[in-house]
Design an enzyme around this catalytic site. Structure first.
Site, short mmCIF file in Angstrom:
data_model
loop_
_atom_site.label_atom_id
_atom_site.label_comp_id
_atom_site.label_asym_id
_atom_site.label_seq_id
_atom_site.Cartn_x
_atom_site.Cartn_y
_atom_site.Cartn_z
N CYS A 8 3.19 -45.85 11.35
CA CYS A 8 1.98 -45.69 12.25
C CYS A 8 1.64 -44.38 12.26
O CYS A 8 2.05 -43.56 11.55
CB CYS A 8 2.21 -46.29 13.61
SG CYS A 8 3.62 -45.42 14.74
N ASN A 11 4.63 -42.41 14.99
CA ASN A 11 5.93 -42.88 14.98
C ASN A 11 6.69 -42.75 16.09
O ASN A 11 7.97 -42.45 16.35
CB ASN A 11 7.09 -42.14 13.98
CG ASN A 11 8.06 -42.73 13.58
OD1 ASN A 11 8.93 -41.98 13.03
ND2 ASN A 11 8.25 -44.09 13.43
N CYS A 13 5.41 -44.92 19.07
CA CYS A 13 5.19 -45.94 19.68
C CYS A 13 5.37 -47.36 18.92
O CYS A 13 6.50 -48.02 18.94
CB CYS A 13 3.91 -46.53 20.59
SG CYS A 13 3.51 -44.89 21.67
N ARG A 14 4.22 -47.57 18.04
CA ARG A 14 4.34 -48.85 17.39
C ARG A 14 5.30 -49.10 16.35
O ARG A 14 5.95 -49.93 16.39
CB ARG A 14 2.84 -49.20 16.89
CG ARG A 14 1.75 -49.41 17.97
CD ARG A 14 0.48 -49.01 17.17
NE ARG A 14 0.11 -47.69 16.70
CZ ARG A 14 -0.75 -47.43 15.96
NH1 ARG A 14 -1.63 -48.04 15.84
NH2 ARG A 14 -0.91 -46.09 15.77
N ASP A 122 -2.87 -51.23 19.87
CA ASP A 122 -2.57 -49.58 19.72
C ASP A 122 -2.43 -49.26 21.37
O ASP A 122 -3.30 -49.27 22.08
CB ASP A 122 -3.37 -48.91 19.19
CG ASP A 122 -2.95 -47.40 19.21
OD1 ASP A 122 -2.06 -46.89 19.84
OD2 ASP A 122 -3.68 -46.52 18.29
P1 4NP Z 1 1.95 -44.38 17.57
O1 4NP Z 1 1.19 -43.82 18.82
O2 4NP Z 1 1.35 -44.12 16.43
O3 4NP Z 1 2.03 -46.08 18.05
O4 4NP Z 1 3.38 -43.88 17.69
C1 4NP Z 1 0.76 -42.64 19.13
C2 4NP Z 1 1.43 -41.49 19.34
C3 4NP Z 1 0.86 -40.31 19.28
C4 4NP Z 1 -0.54 -40.17 19.24
C5 4NP Z 1 -1.36 -41.25 18.73
C6 4NP Z 1 -0.62 -42.53 18.78
N1 4NP Z 1 -1.06 -38.80 19.23
O5 4NP Z 1 -2.36 -38.63 19.11
O6 4NP Z 1 -0.35 -37.97 19.52
#
Ligand code: 4NP
Length: 151
Positions: A8, A11, A13-14, A122
């Site tokens: 994702c 790295n 959350c998802r 998301d």
């Molecule tokens: P992830 O979530 O891609 O599911 O881990 C996010 C984590 C950080 C950010 C965006 C989405 N960010 O913009 O820092």
């Protein structure tokens, strides 16, 4: 050994949720020894950071334990894995940008295997970690069924 990498943007959350959910499913089915499971970020934004606390709490609510530290995907990670399972269309484009369009046959959106092919919800903006968790459980079960039964 089947090598699976979830990917994702951050790295935190998802994709770490998917890594730990998939490992939990494999553990329940006594299949952990057949798979090598990891997760990665397309970005460097959160490198070195642990799973985002609300994501971790959601996993714990469903009895899914484990930890992860954010790491950025490299070309060699793509080469070394059999399946690169991304969460959304932007992740898909970013992975194919990294590879220069190569290895596209092993890159899938996770919900491709459910027949929906939409993005995993998301939670970064919606804060709805439940919806993300349910999408991930459905995607991981459908992916495992595909790998084991070809459907
Ligand atoms: P992830 O979530 O891609 O599911 O881990 C996010 C984590 C950080 C950010 C965006 C989405 N960010 O913009 O820092």
């Amino acid at each position: 050994m089947i090598n699976v990498a979830f990917v994702c943007l951050g790295n935190i959350c998802r994709s770490p949720m998917a890594e730990l959910v998939f490992k939990n499913i494999l553990k329940e089915k006594n299949l952990l020894q057949k798979f090598n499971v990891s997760s990665f970020a397309t970005s460097s934004y959160e490198v070195g950071n642990p799973i985002y606390p609300p994501a971790k709490r959601t996993l714990e609510k469903y009895g899914v334990s484990g930890n992860h530290i954010s790491q950025q995907l490299t070309l060699s990670n793509v080469v070394c894995n059999d399946y690169i399972l991304v969460m959304d269309s932007e992740n898909l484009s970013d992975v194919l940008y990294l590879t220069g369009g190569k290895y596209s046959e092993k890159v899938f959106k996770l919900l491709h295997f459910t027949g929906e092919n939409r993005d995993v919800a998301d939670p970064w903006y919606t804060r709805n970690f439940e919806k993300t968790y349910q999408d991930i459980v459905n995607g991981c079960n459908a992916f495992l069924s595909f790998v084991l039964n070809g459907k």
